[in-house]
Design a protein around this motif. Structure first.
Motif, PDB file in Angstrom:
ATOM      1  N   MET A 145      67.128  19.159  28.555  1.00 41.71           N
ATOM      2  CA  MET A 145      68.135  19.723  27.649  1.00 41.71           C
ATOM      3  C   MET A 145      69.406  20.155  28.379  1.00 41.71           C
ATOM      4  O   MET A 145      70.479  20.221  27.785  1.00 41.71           O
TER       5      MET A 145
ATOM      6  N   TYR B   1      72.432  17.597  28.199  1.00 42.38           N
ATOM      7  CA  TYR B   1      73.197  17.228  27.003  1.00 42.38           C
ATOM      8  C   TYR B   1      74.687  17.343  27.278  1.00 42.38           C
ATOM      9  O   TYR B   1      75.132  18.249  27.985  1.00 42.38           O
ATOM     10  N   ASN B   2      75.429  16.445  26.712  1.00 42.15           N
ATOM     11  CA  ASN B   2      76.890  16.443  26.882  1.00 42.15           C
ATOM     12  C   ASN B   2      77.333  16.210  28.317  1.00 42.15           C
ATOM     13  O   ASN B   2      78.419  16.546  28.706  1.00 42.15           O
ATOM     14  N   LYS B   3      76.439  15.672  29.129  1.00 40.59           N
ATOM     15  CA  LYS B   3      76.784  15.554  30.547  1.00 40.59           C
ATOM     16  C   LYS B   3      76.866  14.089  31.004  1.00 40.59           C
ATOM     17  O   LYS B   3      77.007  13.831  32.182  1.00 40.59           O
TER      18      LYS B   3
END
Lengths: 501, 118
Positions: B105, B108-110
């Motif tokens: 988690m 995420y967005n990485k």
């Protein structure tokens, strides 16, 4: 105290036994009351002329104080006068000093109709009913002998002094109650006492009640004790003033709160944080037939005391928090410092508070809760880490300074990171629902379900924002630690609820 | 960080299980950072279900199936698992599993070089 007689360079000191030490403080209080000497002055006198203080000034003060209670016109002994009477002795003969003092007593406090020195077990002396020279049948000669026994000027004859038990002091056990111990009649044996009190001087038996401060009535008494004579003296002196104030202005204030104020004031005033050793509050009620009841010993452990010396931590714990429903009959609030000092966990109280916030719309006390939980978590972590170490570790002598710093850092760190949970949704109702689910899991102490609910909800919201700080924090504080995960989890729930209030 | 906390230890029989949670989480972050968020979101959901039921075999079945891709770079997690995997008591398994999940988690967005998620 009695070391001082043996070796005049030694000052008044506590022995470590609270019961004897109460007697020592009582001695100081009595001397202060009658001659106006404070602790410093008494120490000075004792170092200079211990014999005169113990065998001259003391018996006179004791008898005078007793007389004063029944006869307001009793002659008050004055220092200069007594110095003249007692002071011109060529040799420092204890018996000689006492004889002079007794002469003074006979001259001023003798009841010629009864043939005895006027001593009554009234008021503060209620405690001494039928004790040695308080017995109405004891005439002057016998009374004098009684004093001499207690002062160590005579071989002990009285049975009551040979076995220091319940007859002498109601706090002590009685031989009858422990019939299965045939070796000794009492737990405090003279031979043992002589080790502590080298001159067989049992003044403490007489001065014991002077250490206590009456609350509301003469029969309810309290006494603050720490193994340090200076701190104990100062705190008790302050307590006397505070209690008087309380009785006049705030009759329902808690004694505990007042005591703690007095302790902190003394510690801060004298900048003697080092003096916070183990502290106790002892209270009792004196009933019929000298029976004591409602005896309570409240200890103030050093760890807790050290943390409370810090202004920020103290201010945050020095608050009342609602933890019971409005419908609860009685006090629905809890004073956190009290619980903390008593060594009780704060977590259940904050948990109940959070429950009220969720279900009864009580407003959330965020900072108080945050501090309470982090203080508790850090203490738990510290204790687990140091399980194998000795009690008297370096931290103990450092007054747990590092722990105070750790708590403050953690508050900053956690309040920043955990607050990100708030972004999980903009809808208050959703946040409340999540909070409620998490609360259920936490209440059941089920870490698995708690994390499951938490991560599932974060996972669903994963596209909306990046929550790296929160992610790291959850790993550090909840997944990785089995000791304090509950406290941190509750903090998380509180931040979910925070915005809506 | 408290170095003791990295390890989860428990004596089973005479053996001491030692799990380096920190290493596992780090490996998970490393290997999943290039996967798409939608994919990871489903994976996390499935893994969470298995932990909820404390179903160790199902958890490892899903996890191993996911990383059983020799052409992709899952090596770091393979190594971490090889070092730390054991038959675990429930408590240990929960800490182990959530360390991996929260590691996934954290990515995420990485996604590197990829399009940011909306």
């Amino acid at each position: 105290m009695l070391e001082a007689i043996k070796n005049s360079t030694t000052e008044l000191r506590f022995t470590g036994n609270w019961f004897i030490d109460a007697g020592i403080l009582g001695f100081v209080n009595l001397m202060e009351e009658v001659y106006g000497w404070d602790l410093e002055k008494i120490q000075e006198m004792i170092i200079k002329e211990p014999e005169k203080v113990y065998y001259g000034f003391f018996p006179i003060a004791f008898v005078y104080y007793n007389n004063k209670l029944t006869n307001k016109e009793s002659k008050k002994p004055r220092c200069e006068e007594l110095n003249n009477i007692l002071g011109n002795l060529s040799s420092k003969n204890n018996q000689e000093i006492f004889d002079k003092a007794w002469k003074f007593i006979i001259k001023n406090y003798f009841d010629s109709t009864k043939g005895r020195v006027n001593l009554r077990s009234k008021g503060l002396f209620f405690y001494f009913q039928n004790f040695l020279f308080f017995q109405p049948s004891w005439k002057e000669k016998k009374q004098k002998e009684g004093f001499q026994e207690i002062l160590g000027l005579m071989e002990l004859k009285s049975e009551v002094l040979k076995n220091i038990d319940r007859t002498v002091n109601k706090f002590l056990p009685s031989a009858d109650e422990f019939s299965n111990l045939p070796y000794t009649k009492s737990f405090i044996e003279i031979s043992a006492l002589k080790q502590i009190l080298p001159n067989s001087n049992f003044i403490f038996i007489l001065t014991f009640p002077f250490a206590f401060i009456p609350i509301r009535s003469e029969k309810d008494n309290m006494f603050f004790y720490s193994p340090n004579i200076d701190l104990t003296y100062k705190v008790n002196k302050k307590l006397k003033t505070y209690i008087k104030e309380m009785e006049e202005k705030r009759p329902y204030d808690s004694i505990f709160r007042i005591t703690w104020n007095a302790v902190l004031d003394s510690v801060i005033e004298t900048e003697s944080i080092w003096s916070i050793e183990n502290m106790y509050i002892i209270t009792y009620t004196l009933g019929e037939k000298q029976k004591i009841f409602n005896v309570m010993y409240v200890g103030i452990p050093k760890l807790q005391a050290s943390l409370l010396v810090d202004d920020v931590i103290r201010e945050n714990l020095n608050k009342n928090i609602q933890f019971r429903s409005k419908n609860f009959k009685g006090n629905g609030y809890c004073w956190l410092i009290e619980e903390f000092i008593k060594g009780k966990p704060l977590y259940p109280i904050i948990l109940s508070h959070a429950n009220l916030v969720l279900n009864e719309g009580v407003s959330l006390k965020k900072d108080i809760s945050l501090y309470s939980l982090i203080v508790e978590a850090k203490i738990l972590e510290f204790k687990t880490k140091n399980k194998k170490n000795n009690l008297f570790s370096a931290d103990y002598f450092d007054n747990y300074k590092f722990l105070i710093n750790e708590i403050k850092d953690e508050v900053r760190f956690t309040s920043f990171r955990a607050s990100h949970i708030n972004q999980i949704s903009e809808d208050i109702n959703i946040k409340k629902r999540v909070a409620r689910e998490l609360f259920g899991a936490l209440k059941a102490e089920n870490k698995n379900i708690f994390l499951n609910i938490l991560l599932k909800n974060l996972n669903e919201a994963s596209n909306k924002y990046s929550y790296n700080n929160l992610n790291n924090w959850i790993y550090d504080k909840i997944i990785e630690t089995d000791v304090s995960w509950k406290m941190y989890s509750l903090i998380l729930i509180m931040y979910l609820l925070y915005e809506e209030v | 960080m408290n170095e003791n906390a990295i390890y989860w230890q428990k004596v089973v029989g005479n053996e001491k299980i030692k799990i380096n949670l920190f290493e596992i989480r780090k490996a998970a972050i490393e290997v999943f950072k290039n996967e798409s968020d939608n994919y990871k979101q489903k994976l996390v959901y499935n893994l969470l279900e298995t932990v909820k039921n404390v179903d160790q075999s199902r958890f490892f079945y899903i996890l191993l199936k996911t990383i059983n891709k020799p052409k992709e770079n899952f090596k770091e997690l393979w190594d971490a698992l090889e070092k730390n995997y054991d038959v675990m008591p429930e408590e240990a398994f929960i800490n182990f599993a959530y360390s991996i999940i929260i590691g996934i988690m954290a990515t995420y967005n990485k996604k590197e070089g990829g399009k940011e998620n909306e």
